[in-house]
Design a protein around this motif. Sequence first.
Motif, PDB file in Angstrom:
ATOM      1  N   MET A   1       0.823  13.733  -7.233  1.00  0.00           N
ATOM      2  CA  MET A   1       1.209  13.163  -5.966  1.00  0.00           C
ATOM      3  C   MET A   1       0.275  12.025  -5.573  1.00  0.00           C
ATOM      4  SD  MET A   1       2.402  14.501  -2.289  1.00  0.00           S
ATOM      5  CE  MET A   1       3.054  15.954  -2.938  1.00  0.00           C
ATOM      6  N   GLU A   2      -1.053  12.193  -5.772  1.00  0.00           N
ATOM      7  CA  GLU A   2      -2.004  11.141  -5.431  1.00  0.00           C
ATOM      8  C   GLU A   2      -1.744   9.891  -6.257  1.00  0.00           C
ATOM      9  OE1 GLU A   2      -3.008  14.228  -6.365  1.00  0.00           O
ATOM     10  OE2 GLU A   2      -3.611  15.050  -4.453  1.00  0.00           O
ATOM     11  N   LEU A   3      -1.375  10.085  -7.525  1.00  0.00           N
ATOM     12  CA  LEU A   3      -1.093   8.963  -8.405  1.00  0.00           C
ATOM     13  C   LEU A   3       0.094   8.154  -7.890  1.00  0.00           C
ATOM     14  CD1 LEU A   3      -1.811   7.471 -10.964  1.00  0.00           C
ATOM     15  CD2 LEU A   3      -0.458   9.106 -12.237  1.00  0.00           C
ATOM     16  N   THR A   4       1.115   8.833  -7.418  1.00  0.00           N
ATOM     17  CA  THR A   4       2.276   8.152  -6.857  1.00  0.00           C
ATOM     18  C   THR A   4       1.880   7.385  -5.603  1.00  0.00           C
ATOM     19  OG1 THR A   4       3.711   9.867  -7.753  1.00  0.00           O
ATOM     20  CG2 THR A   4       4.648   8.471  -6.050  1.00  0.00           C
ATOM     21  N   ALA A   5       0.995   7.952  -4.802  1.00  0.00           N
ATOM     22  CA  ALA A   5       0.523   7.261  -3.597  1.00  0.00           C
ATOM     23  C   ALA A   5      -0.234   5.989  -3.973  1.00  0.00           C
ATOM     24  CB  ALA A   5      -0.362   8.185  -2.768  1.00  0.00           C
ATOM     25  N   ILE A   6      -1.099   6.079  -4.977  1.00  0.00           N
ATOM     26  CA  ILE A   6      -1.832   4.890  -5.435  1.00  0.00           C
ATOM     27  C   ILE A   6      -0.859   3.840  -5.947  1.00  0.00           C
ATOM     28  CG2 ILE A   6      -3.454   4.003  -7.161  1.00  0.00           C
ATOM     29  CD1 ILE A   6      -4.931   6.721  -6.881  1.00  0.00           C
ATOM     30  N   LEU A   7       0.125   4.276  -6.725  1.00  0.00           N
ATOM     31  CA  LEU A   7       1.134   3.340  -7.226  1.00  0.00           C
ATOM     32  C   LEU A   7       1.845   2.657  -6.059  1.00  0.00           C
ATOM     33  CD1 LEU A   7       3.012   1.991  -9.261  1.00  0.00           C
ATOM     34  CD2 LEU A   7       4.318   4.120  -9.348  1.00  0.00           C
ATOM     35  N   ASN A   8       2.285   3.423  -5.084  1.00  0.00           N
ATOM     36  CA  ASN A   8       2.988   2.847  -3.936  1.00  0.00           C
ATOM     37  C   ASN A   8       2.105   1.881  -3.150  1.00  0.00           C
ATOM     38  OD1 ASN A   8       5.396   4.126  -4.503  1.00  0.00           O
ATOM     39  ND2 ASN A   8       4.911   5.906  -3.247  1.00  0.00           N
ATOM     40  N   LEU A   9       0.832   2.241  -2.975  1.00  0.00           N
ATOM     41  CA  LEU A   9      -0.099   1.346  -2.281  1.00  0.00           C
ATOM     42  C   LEU A   9      -0.353   0.071  -3.072  1.00  0.00           C
ATOM     43  CD1 LEU A   9      -2.668   3.965  -0.957  1.00  0.00           C
ATOM     44  CD2 LEU A   9      -1.103   2.570   0.432  1.00  0.00           C
ATOM     45  N   SER A  10      -0.344   0.172  -4.415  1.00  0.00           N
ATOM     46  CA  SER A  10      -0.633  -0.989  -5.254  1.00  0.00           C
ATOM     47  C   SER A  10       0.483  -2.026  -5.225  1.00  0.00           C
ATOM     48  CB  SER A  10      -0.898  -0.551  -6.702  1.00  0.00           C
ATOM     49  OG  SER A  10       0.303  -0.161  -7.350  1.00  0.00           O
ATOM     50  N   LEU A  11       1.629  -1.681  -4.699  1.00  0.00           N
ATOM     51  CA  LEU A  11       2.740  -2.623  -4.608  1.00  0.00           C
ATOM     52  C   LEU A  11       2.500  -3.695  -3.546  1.00  0.00           C
ATOM     53  CD1 LEU A  11       5.711  -0.106  -4.915  1.00  0.00           C
ATOM     54  CD2 LEU A  11       4.713  -1.518  -6.717  1.00  0.00           C
ATOM     55  N   CYS A  12       1.614  -3.411  -2.616  1.00  0.00           N
ATOM     56  CA  CYS A  12       1.305  -4.338  -1.523  1.00  0.00           C
ATOM     57  C   CYS A  12       0.074  -5.166  -1.897  1.00  0.00           C
ATOM     58  CB  CYS A  12       1.040  -3.535  -0.249  1.00  0.00           C
ATOM     59  SG  CYS A  12       0.679  -4.558   1.172  1.00  0.00           S
ATOM     60  N   MET A  25     -10.066   3.337 -10.701  1.00  0.00           N
ATOM     61  CA  MET A  25      -9.774   2.984 -12.096  1.00  0.00           C
ATOM     62  C   MET A  25      -9.963   4.166 -13.040  1.00  0.00           C
ATOM     63  SD  MET A  25      -8.539   0.119 -12.108  1.00  0.00           S
ATOM     64  CE  MET A  25      -8.379  -1.051 -10.801  1.00  0.00           C
ATOM     65  N   LYS A  26     -11.057   4.896 -12.885  1.00  0.00           N
ATOM     66  CA  LYS A  26     -11.299   6.035 -13.778  1.00  0.00           C
ATOM     67  C   LYS A  26     -10.181   7.073 -13.689  1.00  0.00           C
ATOM     68  CE  LYS A  26     -16.227   5.615 -14.462  1.00  0.00           C
ATOM     69  NZ  LYS A  26     -17.532   6.257 -14.415  1.00  0.00           N
ATOM     70  N   PRO A  27      -9.758   7.479 -12.485  1.00  0.00           N
ATOM     71  CA  PRO A  27      -8.642   8.424 -12.412  1.00  0.00           C
ATOM     72  C   PRO A  27      -7.336   7.860 -12.985  1.00  0.00           C
ATOM     73  CG  PRO A  27      -9.828   8.402 -10.329  1.00  0.00           C
ATOM     74  CD  PRO A  27     -10.384   7.290 -11.171  1.00  0.00           C
ATOM     75  N   THR A  38       5.403  11.169 -16.900  1.00  0.00           N
ATOM     76  CA  THR A  38       5.577  10.484 -15.618  1.00  0.00           C
ATOM     77  C   THR A  38       4.251   9.970 -15.082  1.00  0.00           C
ATOM     78  OG1 THR A  38       7.511  11.826 -15.099  1.00  0.00           O
ATOM     79  CG2 THR A  38       6.422  10.745 -13.242  1.00  0.00           C
ATOM     80  N   ALA A  39       3.199  10.759 -15.206  1.00  0.00           N
ATOM     81  CA  ALA A  39       1.877  10.329 -14.742  1.00  0.00           C
ATOM     82  C   ALA A  39       1.399   9.118 -15.532  1.00  0.00           C
ATOM     83  CB  ALA A  39       0.871  11.475 -14.859  1.00  0.00           C
ATOM     84  N   ARG A  40       1.622   9.125 -16.834  1.00  0.00           N
ATOM     85  CA  ARG A  40       1.225   7.989 -17.670  1.00  0.00           C
ATOM     86  C   ARG A  40       1.996   6.725 -17.268  1.00  0.00           C
ATOM     87  NH1 ARG A  40       2.040   9.418 -23.534  1.00  0.00           N
ATOM     88  NH2 ARG A  40       0.700   7.639 -23.930  1.00  0.00           N
ATOM     89  N   GLU A  41       3.283   6.870 -17.014  1.00  0.00           N
ATOM     90  CA  GLU A  41       4.095   5.734 -16.576  1.00  0.00           C
ATOM     91  C   GLU A  41       3.611   5.196 -15.234  1.00  0.00           C
ATOM     92  OE1 GLU A  41       8.032   7.302 -16.400  1.00  0.00           O
ATOM     93  OE2 GLU A  41       8.156   7.564 -18.565  1.00  0.00           O
TER      94      GLU A  41
END
Length: 122
Positions: A1-12, A25-27, A38-41
């Motif tokens: 879930m945190e990874l999806t949040a980072i992905l969504n935040l990175s769109l901005c 970066m490390k995570p 899915t996590a890798r993607e």
Amino acid sequence: MELTAILNLSLCDENKEWIASSGTMKPLVRALKLGTSTARENAACALLRLSQIEDNKIVIGRSGAILPLVNLLESGNFRGKKDACTALYSLCSVKEKKIRAVQVGIMKPLVELMADFVKHGG
């Protein structure tokens, strides 16, 4: 879930520098190496988005992301390969990252993708 949040935040665009400088970066690289498909993607896509800021390319490259991106390019599903390829393309605008990508074996999966593309009428 945190990874999806980072992905969504990175769109901005306004978030990209902050995300890169906040220790994510490390995570992201760990998820790229050890996560589910899915996590890798999602990690590859987040790195792709973060690499759109020039200063982030160095940070991403130094985080050890090149080899796991090449591995995803070789063994991922369509979406994973696409995001890995695009992230690598962005990162390889920096000469040292281009050299690193070749050193870790980017050529074989790229040639295989190209052959696959031609084979399927691309």
